[in-house]
Design an enzyme around this catalytic site. Structure first.
Site, mmCIF file in Angstrom:
data_model
loop_
_atom_site.group_PDB
_atom_site.id
_atom_site.type_symbol
_atom_site.label_atom_id
_atom_site.label_comp_id
_atom_site.label_asym_id
_atom_site.label_seq_id
_atom_site.Cartn_x
_atom_site.Cartn_y
_atom_site.Cartn_z
ATOM 1 C CE LYS A 196 -110.635 26.948 14.313
ATOM 2 N NZ LYS A 196 -110.782 27.267 12.884
ATOM 3 N NE ARG B 237 -110.441 20.014 10.710
ATOM 4 C CZ ARG B 237 -109.478 20.433 11.534
ATOM 5 N NH1 ARG B 237 -109.737 21.414 12.401
ATOM 6 N NH2 ARG B 237 -108.279 19.898 11.499
#
Length: 285
Positions: free
Chosen positions: A223, A263
């Site tokens: 991210k 995840r």
């Protein structure tokens, strides 16, 4: 370590952090958009992730990258259903990443074992009643609005405590709708309606989420806040591939903290890290 009720028994028997592999069947996801848009390639990648140690493969057909617009129901179904069917046929545990109850139902009917809704039931009023009608785990993420508006929804007093409080309210709504609390997994929604700097306190103060006494899924893989952390001297963000070591470092941190699952895109790296954490834990037991 505790698992949600309804998880396949071979996973609920594990006393370690699980690895959820990300499989975006989309042309425009922020990290791997387009790589697995082709159905056959997506299926092969899902199989590869399982072979590399993914406990769960999380299939999503709608991009949630910042600024993205929604696709139609028919398009989402066309993207995800063939992939779900193929991986379930291979005895791979599948979760469906969707904000639509109709997509969740179609995929569960095909064998998906988990419903992962980044809106926590807020985007589709039919989602919570549907999940209440099935005996499957439900991943409920902290959510304030769709991707095309979430960048304007980043006002917090104390971001870690505010996120926990808002998740608690979402959980209450899910339970009120009939979803058993022991089937709920919470996700703090790193990167969603948060600035890059707001993500860090949530991670650093993860014990605040633990106070809710629910399994926690952490999705931080590749991210932007990691790209910003690793930016070069000119301020250029580290590219996606260059964020893997940082992602794996956080997988290690979450596993040490007893997270339910991480995840991630690079399954093998995080699974290896978790194996090390597990071994160290056995040594000190």
């Amino acid at each position: 370590m505790f698992h949600p009720q309804g998880l396949p028994s071979h996973l609920s028997a594990l006393d370690r952090t699980l690895v959820m592999g990300v499989l975006n069947v989309t042309p425009d996801s922020f990290s791997d958009g387009g790589l697995f848009h082709d159905t056959s390639i997506a299926i092969e990648h899902g199989r590869a992730m399982a072979n590399h140690g993914a406990d769960i493969v999380d299939i999503g057909g709608e991009s949630t990258r910042p600024g993205s617009d929604r696709i139609s129901l028919d398009e989402e179904l066309a993207r995800v259903l063939p992939v779900v069917e193929a991986l379930v046929a291979d005895d791979i545990v599948v979760s469906i990443d969707t904000m639509r109850a109709e997509v969740a139902k179609a995929c569960v009917d095909c064998g998906a074992a988990i419903v992962n809704d980044i809106s926590g039931g807020k985007a589709d009023p039919a989602m919570l009643p549907y999940v209440a009608s099935i005996e499957k785990p439900f991943v409920l993420m902290h959510w304030r609005g769709h991707s095309n508006v979430m960048a304007q929804l980043t006002e917090y007093d104390d971001v870690a405590r505010d996120v926990a409080a808002e998740i608690s309210e979402q959980v209450s709504q899910a339970v009120h709708a009939g979803i058993a609390r022991d089937r709920i997994v919470i996700d703090p929604g790193i990167g969603f309606a948060k600035t890059t700097q707001q993500n860090w306190p949530i991670i650093q103060e993860l014990e605040i989420l633990d106070e809710l006494e629910l399994p926690v899924l952490w999705g931080v893989s590749r991210k932007k806040f990691l790209g910003e952390l690793l930016a070069n001297d000119s301020g250029e963000l580290r590219d996606m591939a260059g964020r893997e070591a940082a992602t794996t470092a956080l997988s290690t941190y979450f596993a040490l903290a007893g997270a339910w699952a991480v995840r991630v895109h690079d399954v093998r790296a995080s699974r290896d890290a978790i194996e090390v954490v597990e071994r160290l834990g056995r040594h000190h037991a």
